[in-house]
Design an enzyme around this catalytic site. Structure first.
Site, PDB file in Angstrom:
ATOM      1  CD  GLU A 187      -0.636  -1.173 -10.402  1.00  0.00           C
ATOM      2  OE1 GLU A 187      -0.589  -2.173  -9.685  1.00  0.00           O
ATOM      3  OE2 GLU A 187      -1.115  -0.076 -10.021  1.00  0.00           O
ATOM      4  CG  HIS A 190       4.433   7.269  -4.292  1.00  0.00           C
ATOM      5  ND1 HIS A 190       3.529   6.331  -4.727  1.00  0.00           N
ATOM      6  CD2 HIS A 190       4.476   7.146  -2.938  1.00  0.00           C
ATOM      7  CE1 HIS A 190       3.025   5.678  -3.705  1.00  0.00           C
ATOM      8  NE2 HIS A 190       3.589   6.137  -2.598  1.00  0.00           N
ATOM      9  CG  ASP A 247      -1.291  -4.441 -13.646  1.00  0.00           C
ATOM     10  OD1 ASP A 247      -2.186  -3.628 -13.367  1.00  0.00           O
ATOM     11  OD2 ASP A 247      -0.429  -4.826 -12.823  1.00  0.00           O
ATOM     12  CB  ILE A 248       3.624  -2.087 -14.038  1.00  0.00           C
ATOM     13  CG1 ILE A 248       3.552  -1.082 -15.183  1.00  0.00           C
ATOM     14  CG2 ILE A 248       5.058  -2.225 -13.524  1.00  0.00           C
ATOM     15  CD1 ILE A 248       3.991   0.324 -14.793  1.00  0.00           C
ATOM     16  CG  ASN A 300       4.733   3.445  -6.368  1.00  0.00           C
ATOM     17  OD1 ASN A 300       5.381   4.245  -7.032  1.00  0.00           O
ATOM     18  ND2 ASN A 300       3.481   3.128  -6.669  1.00  0.00           N
ATOM     19  CG  ASP A 321       4.109   9.549 -10.311  1.00  0.00           C
ATOM     20  OD1 ASP A 321       3.347   8.577 -10.134  1.00  0.00           O
ATOM     21  OD2 ASP A 321       4.003  10.620  -9.683  1.00  0.00           O
TER      22      ASP A 321
END
Length: 256
Positions: free
Chosen positions: A177, A147, A134-135, A142, A151
């Protein structure tokens, strides 16, 4: 009118078929229907024809011959359409199992692959690992940069996770994420080393001059204690959240 022998009106291959199949069949049956042969006209042009043959009371064979060029064309078109539909079916299947942003496998397909891995090790003793990734602070990325940059960060991480993977390893995006690696034939020590290598690589590389970090949870299948795909995913998720709750940017190995 010139008298022509029947054999001179058909192609060599058709004559072989007539001699080896049609005539022997007529000795048993009184009729043969819907046989496709190749007719050769006076200009030596080959024309596809359909032949119906019956044996009359006088013992002679009576042939009805119909040109079927249009039927051949229709058959060819049907084959092309079938091939096109099969190709479209493959494309739709790929869309159904793929995350559209990263091109990685999605969660539903990942669960199927984990189940297959479980079935495989039940027949061939080995172990596999799941790495939940997970980030860290992705919402902040974001909110601060937009966004589109978010992305790009997701695609950047997906590309790193795909690097140097073996043909039987699987990379999936299972949430916003969150990503999962399914690594075949690997023990806990090597799975941890690989996870740490990925974590350090992500930390060192920037995307749009932004540096991100990841937290990782690792679980390795246990031959003595069988778990379902959902159970193994929960164990790796729990280990992931342990990494997040104890400082982030770290790897935690799940304990059974």
């Amino acid at each position: 009118m010139t008298n022509l022998s029947l054999s001179s009106c058909f192609s060599k291959a058709s004559n072989i078929f007539i001699d080896s199949y049609i005539y022997p069949l007529l000795l048993i049956e009184t009729a043969v229907q819907e046989i496709q042969l190749s007719w050769v006209n006076q200009q030596k042009k080959v024309i596809p024809v359909v032949v119906n043959i019956r044996i009359g009371e006088d013992g002679k064979s009576y042939w009805s011959i119909y040109e079927c060029t249009n039927r051949d064309k229709l058959h060819s078109e049907l084959i092309k359409m079938k091939e096109k539909l099969e190709e479209q079916s493959k494309e739709l299947y790929q869309l159904a199992i793929t995350d559209p942003l990263t091109g990685l496998m999605n969660r539903r397909e990942l669960q199927k692959q984990i189940t297959r891995a479980i079935n495989h090790i039940s027949r061939n003793p080995s172990t596999f690992a799941l790495l939940s990734i997970d980030i860290d602070f992705f919402k902040r990325v974001n909110d601060t940069h937009g966004h589109q940059v978010g992305d790009k960060a997701l695609i950047h991480l997906a590309n790193i996770l795909k690097e140097d993977r073996r043909s039987n390893d699987i990379v999936a995006r299972v949430g916003g994420e969150e990503f999962v690696l399914l690594l075949s034939d690997i023990n806990e020590e090597d799975a941890y080393k690989l996870a740490e290598s990925l974590r350090k690589k992500v930390k060192q590389e920037s995307v749009n001059d932004i540096y991100i970090t990841i937290s990782i949870g690792v679980v390795v299948s246990n031959e003595d204690e069988k778990r379902s795909a959902d159970e193994l995913l929960k164990l790796s998720d729990d280990a992931l959240y342990s990494s997040k709750n104890t400082g982030r940017n770290k790897t935690t190995v799940a304990q059974y």
